[in-house]
Enzyme design. Structure first.
Site, PDB file in Angstrom:
ATOM      1  N   THR A   1       0.812  -1.227   0.000  1.00  0.00           N
ATOM      2  CA  THR A   1       0.000   0.000   0.000  1.00  0.00           C
ATOM      3  C   THR A   1       0.846   1.279   0.000  1.00  0.00           C
ATOM      4  O   THR A   1       1.964   1.294   0.539  1.00  0.00           O
ATOM      5  CB  THR A   1      -0.904   0.019   1.255  1.00  0.00           C
ATOM      6  OG1 THR A   1      -1.432   1.338   1.437  1.00  0.00           O
ATOM      7  CG2 THR A   1      -0.152  -0.347   2.529  1.00  0.00           C
TER       8      THR A   1
ATOM      9  N   GLU B   1       0.333   3.611   1.857  1.00  0.00           N
ATOM     10  CA  GLU B   1       0.480   4.042   3.257  1.00  0.00           C
ATOM     11  C   GLU B   1       1.872   3.712   3.784  1.00  0.00           C
ATOM     12  O   GLU B   1       2.286   4.244   4.815  1.00  0.00           O
ATOM     13  CB  GLU B   1      -0.591   3.400   4.145  1.00  0.00           C
ATOM     14  CG  GLU B   1      -2.003   3.930   3.918  1.00  0.00           C
ATOM     15  CD  GLU B   1      -2.260   5.289   4.575  1.00  0.00           C
ATOM     16  OE1 GLU B   1      -1.502   5.692   5.465  1.00  0.00           O
ATOM     17  OE2 GLU B   1      -3.239   5.944   4.174  1.00  0.00           O
TER      18      GLU B   1
ATOM     19  N   TYR C   1      -0.979   0.537  10.526  1.00  0.00           N
ATOM     20  CA  TYR C   1      -1.378  -0.182   9.303  1.00  0.00           C
ATOM     21  C   TYR C   1      -0.220  -0.208   8.308  1.00  0.00           C
ATOM     22  O   TYR C   1       0.157  -1.260   7.793  1.00  0.00           O
ATOM     23  CB  TYR C   1      -2.603   0.518   8.698  1.00  0.00           C
ATOM     24  CG  TYR C   1      -2.951   0.095   7.285  1.00  0.00           C
ATOM     25  CD1 TYR C   1      -3.687  -1.055   7.042  1.00  0.00           C
ATOM     26  CD2 TYR C   1      -2.556   0.867   6.188  1.00  0.00           C
ATOM     27  CE1 TYR C   1      -4.013  -1.442   5.741  1.00  0.00           C
ATOM     28  CE2 TYR C   1      -2.873   0.494   4.887  1.00  0.00           C
ATOM     29  CZ  TYR C   1      -3.601  -0.654   4.669  1.00  0.00           C
ATOM     30  OH  TYR C   1      -3.915  -1.024   3.383  1.00  0.00           O
TER      31      TYR C   1
ATOM     32  N   LYS D   1       2.055  -3.440   7.006  1.00  0.00           N
ATOM     33  CA  LYS D   1       2.116  -3.768   5.573  1.00  0.00           C
ATOM     34  C   LYS D   1       3.566  -3.768   5.086  1.00  0.00           C
ATOM     35  O   LYS D   1       3.939  -4.545   4.214  1.00  0.00           O
ATOM     36  CB  LYS D   1       1.282  -2.758   4.774  1.00  0.00           C
ATOM     37  CG  LYS D   1      -0.227  -2.986   4.892  1.00  0.00           C
ATOM     38  CD  LYS D   1      -0.662  -4.137   4.008  1.00  0.00           C
ATOM     39  CE  LYS D   1      -2.161  -4.297   3.963  1.00  0.00           C
ATOM     40  NZ  LYS D   1      -2.612  -5.318   3.033  1.00  0.00           N
TER      41      LYS D   1
HETATM   42  P1  NAP Z   1     -11.736  -4.205   2.373  1.00  0.00           P
HETATM   43  O1  NAP Z   1     -12.864  -3.938   1.463  1.00  0.00           O
HETATM   44  O2  NAP Z   1     -11.735  -3.560   3.717  1.00  0.00           O
HETATM   45  O3  NAP Z   1     -11.606  -5.783   2.546  1.00  0.00           O
HETATM   46  C1  NAP Z   1     -10.785  -6.372   3.506  1.00  0.00           C
HETATM   47  C2  NAP Z   1     -11.005  -7.863   3.464  1.00  0.00           C
HETATM   48  O4  NAP Z   1     -10.134  -8.489   4.407  1.00  0.00           O
HETATM   49  C3  NAP Z   1     -12.429  -8.299   3.811  1.00  0.00           C
HETATM   50  O5  NAP Z   1     -12.814  -9.316   2.923  1.00  0.00           O
HETATM   51  C4  NAP Z   1     -12.270  -8.859   5.218  1.00  0.00           C
HETATM   52  O6  NAP Z   1     -13.203  -9.860   5.526  1.00  0.00           O
HETATM   53  C5  NAP Z   1     -10.879  -9.463   5.106  1.00  0.00           C
HETATM   54  N1  NAP Z   1     -10.271  -9.740   6.401  1.00  0.00           N
HETATM   55  C6  NAP Z   1     -10.148  -8.882   7.453  1.00  0.00           C
HETATM   56  N2  NAP Z   1      -9.566  -9.515   8.489  1.00  0.00           N
HETATM   57  C7  NAP Z   1      -9.326 -10.790   8.090  1.00  0.00           C
HETATM   58  C8  NAP Z   1      -8.767 -11.927   8.738  1.00  0.00           C
HETATM   59  N3  NAP Z   1      -8.360 -11.885  10.006  1.00  0.00           N
HETATM   60  N4  NAP Z   1      -8.676 -13.086   8.038  1.00  0.00           N
HETATM   61  C9  NAP Z   1      -9.109 -13.137   6.752  1.00  0.00           C
HETATM   62  N5  NAP Z   1      -9.657 -12.107   6.097  1.00  0.00           N
HETATM   63  C10 NAP Z   1      -9.763 -10.942   6.770  1.00  0.00           C
HETATM   64  O7  NAP Z   1     -10.345  -3.795   1.684  1.00  0.00           O
HETATM   65  P2  NAP Z   1     -10.006  -3.573   0.135  1.00  0.00           P
HETATM   66  O8  NAP Z   1     -10.165  -2.124  -0.161  1.00  0.00           O
HETATM   67  O9  NAP Z   1     -10.706  -4.567  -0.694  1.00  0.00           O
HETATM   68  O10 NAP Z   1      -8.439  -3.844   0.144  1.00  0.00           O
HETATM   69  C11 NAP Z   1      -7.894  -5.115  -0.224  1.00  0.00           C
HETATM   70  C12 NAP Z   1      -6.446  -5.176   0.207  1.00  0.00           C
HETATM   71  O11 NAP Z   1      -5.707  -4.144  -0.451  1.00  0.00           O
HETATM   72  C13 NAP Z   1      -6.212  -4.963   1.699  1.00  0.00           C
HETATM   73  O12 NAP Z   1      -5.135  -5.783   2.076  1.00  0.00           O
HETATM   74  C14 NAP Z   1      -5.817  -3.502   1.806  1.00  0.00           C
HETATM   75  O13 NAP Z   1      -5.027  -3.285   2.946  1.00  0.00           O
HETATM   76  C15 NAP Z   1      -5.042  -3.342   0.516  1.00  0.00           C
HETATM   77  N6  NAP Z   1      -5.035  -1.986  -0.031  1.00  0.00           N
HETATM   78  C16 NAP Z   1      -6.202  -1.322  -0.273  1.00  0.00           C
HETATM   79  C17 NAP Z   1      -6.179  -0.064  -0.804  1.00  0.00           C
HETATM   80  C18 NAP Z   1      -7.450   0.700  -1.113  1.00  0.00           C
HETATM   81  O14 NAP Z   1      -7.377   1.920  -1.322  1.00  0.00           O
HETATM   82  N7  NAP Z   1      -8.585   0.026  -1.200  1.00  0.00           N
HETATM   83  C19 NAP Z   1      -4.943   0.563  -1.111  1.00  0.00           C
HETATM   84  C20 NAP Z   1      -3.770  -0.159  -0.893  1.00  0.00           C
HETATM   85  C21 NAP Z   1      -3.822  -1.436  -0.355  1.00  0.00           C
HETATM   86  P3  NAP Z   1     -14.627  -9.585   6.286  1.00  0.00           P
HETATM   87  O15 NAP Z   1     -15.654  -9.526   5.189  1.00  0.00           O
HETATM   88  O16 NAP Z   1     -14.788 -10.759   7.174  1.00  0.00           O
HETATM   89  O17 NAP Z   1     -14.482  -8.283   7.023  1.00  0.00           O
END
Ligand code: NAP
Length: 338
Positions: free
Chosen positions: A127, A129, A151, A155
């Site tokens: 990320t 971040e 966070y 990461k």
């Molecule tokens: P999101 O919508 O918040 O989804 C997070 C997912 O992680 C959900 O499916 C959640 O499951 C799951 N999760 C949380 N804790 C867990 C655990 N203990 N074991 C297994 N699964 C778990 O995030 P996103 O925006 O799709 O982001 C996807 C990834 O990209 C993340 O790793 C995030 O840090 C990274 N990222 C995102 C962005 C962005 O801007 N969106 C930017 C850079 C990196 P539940 O349904 O059970 O909550």
């Protein structure tokens, strides 16, 4: 037929990636948390086309069992405690899931790889971040990291471990996508973009029972105002549906590598408010109040990504503009909150 296992499949990126992989003919399995409601979040509509494994990134055994049974060709590790603001309140748990979680996935994949004698490819969700207070603008794959929240630190731990396993004798195929903020109507309401677009919809449609914000209070006050933190924070926001395409392309390369995925444009929270409220003909200044408890203890940014390497090597470029993105999110929420 390629087999992909996705952690975080119920989230924003997981669901867009699932749709993309199914369209490409993959067999897809999701690694999901056990919960009492059994909610499949953003992949509910795809449930019949998917296989599911229950577990958690803090539970090594559940990861091992899922991998050993499904035997994926590709693993997309998207599961995370993904809200940076929340990580200040839960640094230890965030570290367990976001730092040690990926390491558990890498190690289980390494064991499976040895037992099957075939290469397993891994995508790790890194990320922007991790740049925290960046040392240069724009940021690329060589910019030094200086995360400003738990966070980002967690990461970065995973990001460095991916590199060690890739460059060391383990010779693992682990790509890290350093993705800058990416949004969509599937974004959770704990994230600022979606909070704003939901609030705009609730104001326009005069919703009497609005959803709650990150403080557990109605997202809109009784006099139709939204509570915000730092309005000067600056981010590089793109469209999530396009960003998951970059993840899949990275995994088709002969060699694993790190790639920045970004638009190269920076906008402030004020710009976000202006874009969202003006989309429905309102003036944001009439509807915003600031609340110091929503300001991060230590701010990140300004974030602005240089995705030249992704363009050159992967042929990937963003297509949706900031204004279009905010507009499509507001339109979606106007239909959802009426
Ligand atoms: P999101 O919508 O918040 O989804 C997070 C997912 O992680 C959900 O499916 C959640 O499951 C799951 N999760 C949380 N804790 C867990 C655990 N203990 N074991 C297994 N699964 C778990 O995030 P996103 O925006 O799709 O982001 C996807 C990834 O990209 C993340 O790793 C995030 O840090 C990274 N990222 C995102 C962005 C962005 O801007 N969106 C930017 C850079 C990196 P539940 O349904 O059970 O909550």
């Amino acid at each position: 037929m390629k087999k992909a296992l996705i952690t975080g499949i119920t989230g924003q990126d997981g669901s867009f990636l699932t749709e993309l992989l199914l369209k490409k003919g993959y067999e897809v399995a999701g690694f999901i948390r056990s919960n009492s409601t059994g909610s499949l979040g953003n992949v509910t509509h795809l449930r019949d086309e998917l296989q599911f494994y229950r577990g958690s990134l803090d539970d090594e055994r559940s990861i091992e069992e899922a991998l050993m049974d499904f035997k994926p060709d590709e693993i997309y590790n998207l599961g995370a405690e993904a809200a940076p603001f929340d990580s200040f309140r839960r640094p230890v748990y965030t570290s367990d899931i976001n730092a040690l979680g990926p390491l558990r996935v890498f190690e289980a994949a390494h064991r499976l790889q040895k037992s099957l004698d075939k290469k397993i490819k891994i995508y790790q969700a890194s990320t922007s971040e991790m740049f925290g207070a960046p040392t240069e603008i724009p940021q690329n794959e060589n910019t030094s990291f200086k995360p400003n929240n738990p966070y980002g630190v967690a990461k970065l731990f995973a990001h460095y471990n991916a590199r060690i396993l890739r460059e060391g004798t383990q010779n693992m195929f682990i790509c890290c996508g350093i993705l800058f903020n990416h949004e969509s109507p599937r974004r959770g309401m704990q994230y600022v973009t979606r909070k704003v677009t939901v609030a705009v919809a609730c104001i326009v449609n005069k919703v009497k029972d609005p959803p709650l914000n990150e403080l557990g209070e109605p997202i809109i006050t009784s006099d139709w105002k939204i509570q915000m933190g730092n309005l000067d924070a600056k981010r590089d926001w793109g469209y999530a549906k396009e960003y998951v395409e970059a993840m899949q392309i990275m995994m088709q390369q002969d060699k694993p590598d790190d790639f920045v995925i970004a638009t190269g444009e920076t906008h402030s929270i004020k710009d976000l408010l202006e874009a969202a409220f003006s989309h429905v003909g309102l003036n944001w200044e009439d509807h915003v109040i600031t609340n110091p408890s929503l300001v991060r203890p230590l701010e990140t940014g300004p974030l602005c990504g240089n995705a030249e390497k992704a363009k050159k090597v992967l042929g990937w470029e963003p297509k949706t503009s900031f204004k279009q993105l905010v507009g499509l999110m507001v339109d979606s929420d106007l239909a959802k909150f009426s």
